[in-house]
Design a protein around this motif. Structure first.
Motif, PDB file in Angstrom:
ATOM      1  N   UNK A 150       0.812  -1.213   0.000  1.00 24.06           N
ATOM      2  CA  UNK A 150       0.000   0.000   0.000  1.00 24.06           C
ATOM      3  C   UNK A 150       0.849   1.269   0.000  1.00 24.06           C
ATOM      4  N   UNK A 151       2.126   1.151  -0.263  1.00 20.96           N
ATOM      5  CA  UNK A 151       3.030   2.288  -0.164  1.00 20.96           C
ATOM      6  C   UNK A 151       2.880   3.278  -1.320  1.00 20.96           C
ATOM      7  N   UNK A 152       2.373   2.807  -2.465  1.00 18.57           N
ATOM      8  CA  UNK A 152       2.282   3.649  -3.655  1.00 18.57           C
ATOM      9  C   UNK A 152       0.851   3.702  -4.191  1.00 18.57           C
ATOM     10  N   UNK A 153      -0.129   3.801  -3.316  1.00 20.08           N
ATOM     11  CA  UNK A 153      -1.518   3.764  -3.791  1.00 20.08           C
ATOM     12  C   UNK A 153      -1.868   4.942  -4.687  1.00 20.08           C
ATOM     13  N   UNK A 154      -1.196   6.083  -4.505  1.00 22.98           N
ATOM     14  CA  UNK A 154      -1.446   7.220  -5.403  1.00 22.98           C
ATOM     15  C   UNK A 154      -1.191   6.842  -6.861  1.00 22.98           C
ATOM     16  N   UNK A 155      -0.256   5.918  -7.076  1.00 24.14           N
ATOM     17  CA  UNK A 155       0.117   5.502  -8.420  1.00 24.14           C
ATOM     18  C   UNK A 155      -0.645   4.254  -8.858  1.00 24.14           C
ATOM     19  N   UNK A 156      -0.802   3.292  -7.965  1.00 18.90           N
ATOM     20  CA  UNK A 156      -1.494   2.052  -8.342  1.00 18.90           C
ATOM     21  C   UNK A 156      -2.951   2.324  -8.710  1.00 18.90           C
ATOM     22  N   UNK A 157      -3.630   3.151  -7.917  1.00 21.94           N
ATOM     23  CA  UNK A 157      -5.012   3.516  -8.242  1.00 21.94           C
ATOM     24  C   UNK A 157      -5.077   4.299  -9.547  1.00 21.94           C
ATOM     25  N   UNK A 158      -4.157   5.223  -9.700  1.00 28.04           N
ATOM     26  CA  UNK A 158      -4.142   6.076 -10.887  1.00 28.04           C
ATOM     27  C   UNK A 158      -4.014   5.249 -12.165  1.00 28.04           C
ATOM     28  N   UNK A 159      -3.108   4.293 -12.153  1.00 30.00           N
ATOM     29  CA  UNK A 159      -2.893   3.476 -13.352  1.00 30.00           C
ATOM     30  C   UNK A 159      -4.094   2.572 -13.626  1.00 30.00           C
ATOM     31  N   UNK A 160      -4.680   2.016 -12.577  1.00 27.12           N
ATOM     32  CA  UNK A 160      -5.869   1.180 -12.785  1.00 27.12           C
ATOM     33  C   UNK A 160      -6.996   1.980 -13.419  1.00 27.12           C
ATOM     34  N   UNK A 161      -7.130   3.248 -13.028  1.00 30.38           N
ATOM     35  CA  UNK A 161      -8.186   4.095 -13.588  1.00 30.38           C
ATOM     36  C   UNK A 161      -7.946   4.414 -15.060  1.00 30.38           C
ATOM     37  N   UNK A 162      -6.732   4.126 -15.533  1.00 31.25           N
ATOM     38  CA  UNK A 162      -6.379   4.380 -16.933  1.00 31.25           C
ATOM     39  C   UNK A 162      -6.356   3.091 -17.755  1.00 31.25           C
ATOM     40  N   UNK A 163      -6.893   2.016 -17.173  1.00 32.02           N
ATOM     41  CA  UNK A 163      -7.040   0.789 -17.936  1.00 32.02           C
ATOM     42  C   UNK A 163      -5.903  -0.197 -17.788  1.00 32.02           C
ATOM     43  N   UNK A 164      -5.474  -0.429 -16.556  1.00 32.41           N
ATOM     44  CA  UNK A 164      -4.462  -1.445 -16.268  1.00 32.41           C
ATOM     45  C   UNK A 164      -4.948  -2.326 -15.118  1.00 32.41           C
ATOM     46  N   UNK A 165      -4.469  -3.571 -15.094  1.00 35.02           N
ATOM     47  CA  UNK A 165      -4.586  -4.419 -13.911  1.00 35.02           C
ATOM     48  C   UNK A 165      -3.300  -4.208 -13.125  1.00 35.02           C
ATOM     49  N   UNK A 166      -3.417  -3.694 -11.912  1.00 36.24           N
ATOM     50  CA  UNK A 166      -2.232  -3.321 -11.135  1.00 36.24           C
ATOM     51  C   UNK A 166      -2.179  -4.184  -9.877  1.00 36.24           C
ATOM     52  N   UNK A 167      -1.050  -4.858  -9.683  1.00 36.55           N
ATOM     53  CA  UNK A 167      -0.907  -5.801  -8.576  1.00 36.55           C
ATOM     54  C   UNK A 167       0.329  -5.428  -7.758  1.00 36.55           C
ATOM     55  N   UNK A 168       0.122  -5.038  -6.509  1.00 41.11           N
ATOM     56  CA  UNK A 168       1.230  -4.687  -5.617  1.00 41.11           C
ATOM     57  C   UNK A 168       1.428  -5.785  -4.582  1.00 41.11           C
ATOM     58  N   UNK A 169       2.689  -6.136  -4.352  1.00 43.04           N
ATOM     59  CA  UNK A 169       3.047  -7.273  -3.513  1.00 43.04           C
ATOM     60  C   UNK A 169       3.464  -6.825  -2.120  1.00 43.04           C
ATOM     61  N   UNK A 170       3.007  -7.544  -1.104  1.00 42.73           N
ATOM     62  CA  UNK A 170       3.625  -7.500   0.221  1.00 42.73           C
ATOM     63  C   UNK A 170       4.744  -8.539   0.204  1.00 42.73           C
ATOM     64  N   UNK A 171       5.985  -8.094   0.117  1.00 38.33           N
ATOM     65  CA  UNK A 171       7.100  -9.041   0.085  1.00 38.33           C
ATOM     66  C   UNK A 171       7.358  -9.563   1.492  1.00 38.33           C
ATOM     67  N   UNK A 172       7.040 -10.804   1.707  1.00 39.02           N
ATOM     68  CA  UNK A 172       7.185 -11.432   3.019  1.00 39.02           C
ATOM     69  C   UNK A 172       8.598 -11.219   3.574  1.00 39.02           C
ATOM     70  N   UNK A 173       8.679 -10.920   4.860  1.00 32.62           N
ATOM     71  CA  UNK A 173       9.930 -10.682   5.589  1.00 32.62           C
ATOM     72  C   UNK A 173      10.602  -9.367   5.191  1.00 32.62           C
ATOM     73  N   UNK A 174       9.828  -8.521   4.482  1.00 31.72           N
ATOM     74  CA  UNK A 174      10.370  -7.244   4.037  1.00 31.72           C
ATOM     75  C   UNK A 174       9.387  -6.099   4.242  1.00 31.72           C
ATOM     76  N   UNK A 175       8.307  -6.344   5.004  1.00 27.45           N
ATOM     77  CA  UNK A 175       7.311  -5.309   5.240  1.00 27.45           C
ATOM     78  C   UNK A 175       7.466  -4.731   6.650  1.00 27.45           C
ATOM     79  N   UNK A 176       6.755  -3.652   6.900  1.00 28.80           N
ATOM     80  CA  UNK A 176       6.767  -3.066   8.239  1.00 28.80           C
ATOM     81  C   UNK A 176       6.349  -4.090   9.289  1.00 28.80           C
ATOM     82  N   UNK A 177       5.378  -4.936   8.933  1.00 27.58           N
ATOM     83  CA  UNK A 177       4.791  -5.864   9.893  1.00 27.58           C
ATOM     84  C   UNK A 177       5.658  -7.091  10.178  1.00 27.58           C
TER      85      UNK A 177
END
Length: 433
Positions: A150-177
């Motif tokens: 969810x770090x780049x939602x300004x961009x992921x949402x924007x691109x989807x609204x322009x006709x793309x399937x956008x998939x952002x990954x939570x890279x296990x062992x590399x997230x805040x959590x």
């Protein structure tokens, strides 16, 4: 006189209340990625309303490098959570706002405890996909270390609204959590990207999936930030140098598992996927640490758009990002530089919670830039990524937005409002140069 003073006091209180109400409404309605008044031409959202869904995958029998010892690599089933944004059928009376759950802090740093917060996006959770406009190009997005899907939602949402399937990954062992040792990030970034890319393209062929028939698996783009950039460049053809085997081994109990992602490895060469047509690398990490060399960078042949800050003190600029740009001689490539910016040229703006007194400074500086407004950076990124991916994934006639003079201070850039294109540099080199 006293009566006039009372009237003035009442008026002042009224203006203060109105001002406070306006400020609150503005704060409540602004969503990351909304276009500012000086946003460049291609920054605003596109024609589609969008849906968003969370999916979980498991990549089985992967090297568990966190438990490697004496050169012996145990395996585990590696879980991966992703967020998917897509063009959707949304009724006119449905409010397209979604609440995202996020955390600040770091699970492996006692000085930075996890702090939950939420923020709004412009999407509808689990909305029905748009199935009447054919298939949409696929974009895989990879965050930094640490980060999240969810770090780049300004961009992921924007691109989807322009006709793309956008998939952002939570890279296990590399997230805040779930932050873990760096060796996991070094090994798994490119492998996660490839696995998720294939899982999503498979869902596009699965009649039981909400993505059935709407994923154009022959036109794929990759976007990565920092360690995400490190990973997507590798997926795209920039095999790692042999130097990384030594670095990785020192961090992982002698493991050589990363060898399969080095440029001379036969398995690596076989993994280069011709369906990938474009790459966007924000502040890619690694060049200053010997991750690539002159020969391995030659393997990058896919059109690539680099984004950098001229004062990047994480990935490095002249000997870091710019050196990657200069060394990728077989790729048609651009490099946008934010002058005087440091490393944070990609993420959402700092969340309101990061402004609270007493928090670790990095909760704010995980997102903020000292010399730039992050919302402004977001709009500029939306503009140029739209142009670049539009050319290579949608055959759009957007070349004029990229073919600008090198220094934005010398002459206004196409698509920018009057007086707005300042503090930027654009480099371009054709393949073979």
């Amino acid at each position: 006189m006293k009566q006039n003073s009372i009237k003035l006091l009442i008026l002042a209180i009224g203006l203060a209340l109105c001002s406070n109400s306006f400020a609150q409404n503005t704060a409540e309605t602004f969503v990351y990625g909304d276009a500012l008044p000086d946003a460049p031409e291609l920054a605003p959202r596109g024609e589609y309303k969008i849906g968003v869904r969370t999916l979980d995958f498991v990549n089985k029998n992967q090297v568990d490098v966190l438990k490697s010892k004496g050169g012996i690599d145990p395996t585990y089933d590696r879980p991966l959570k992703v967020e998917v944004w897509y063009p959707a059928n949304v009724a006119a009376d449905v409010k397209d706002l979604v609440t995202y759950d996020q955390v600040m802090g770091s699970s492996n740093d006692p000085k930075r405890p996890l702090i939950p917060f939420t923020f709004l996006g412009r999407a509808v959770r689990d909305a029905a996909p748009k199935t009447t406009d054919g298939a949409f190009p696929l974009i895989i997005v990879s965050h930094g270390y640490l980060g999240s899907r969810l770090l780049l939602t300004y961009l992921t949402e924007n691109l989807a609204s322009k006709g793309y399937i956008v998939v952002a990954i939570d890279h296990t062992e590399s997230t805040f959590r779930d932050a873990a040792a760096f060796s996991s990030t070094l090994l798994n970034r490119s492998k996660d990207d490839i696995f998720i890319m294939n899982q999503i393209t498979n869902l596009g062929k699965d009649k039981s999936s909400f993505l059935s028939g709407i994923v154009d698996d022959q036109n794929i783009g990759l976007i990565g930030y920092s360690m995400g950039g490190y990973g997507v460049l590798n997926v795209a053809g920039a095999g790692y140098s042999d130097q990384i085997i030594k670095t990785f081994g020192a961090l992982s109990g002698g493991s050589k598992a990363i060898e399969v992602r080095t440029g001379n490895n036969a398995e690596y060469k076989a993994s280069i996927d011709p369906r990938i047509k474009a790459v966007v690398a924000f502040a890619p990490w690694g060049m200053e640490r010997g991750v690539w060399d002159t020969e391995t960078l030659k393997g990058l042949k896919i059109p690539t758009f680099f984004v950098a800050g001229s004062q990047d003190d994480v990935s490095g600029y002249e000997k870091g990002i710019k050196a990657i740009y200069n060394g990728a001689v077989n790729a048609n490539r651009y490099m946008l530089t934010y002058m005087n910016a440091r490393h944070n040229v990609a993420p959402n703006p700092p969340p309101a919670e990061s402004l609270k007194l007493g928090l670790h400074f990095d909760e704010y500086y995980r997102y903020a830039e000292p010399a730039w407004n992050e919302r402004r950076i977001n709009n500029i990124n939306q503009h140029f990524v739209t142009a670049f991916l539009g050319i290579h994934l949608k055959k759009k006639d957007y070349a004029k937005y990229l073919d600008v003079n090198q220094n934005s201070n010398d002459k206004p850039w196409t698509g920018f409002k009057p007086r707005a294109s300042v503090g930027l540099e654009m480099l371009h080199a054709e393949a073979g140069k």
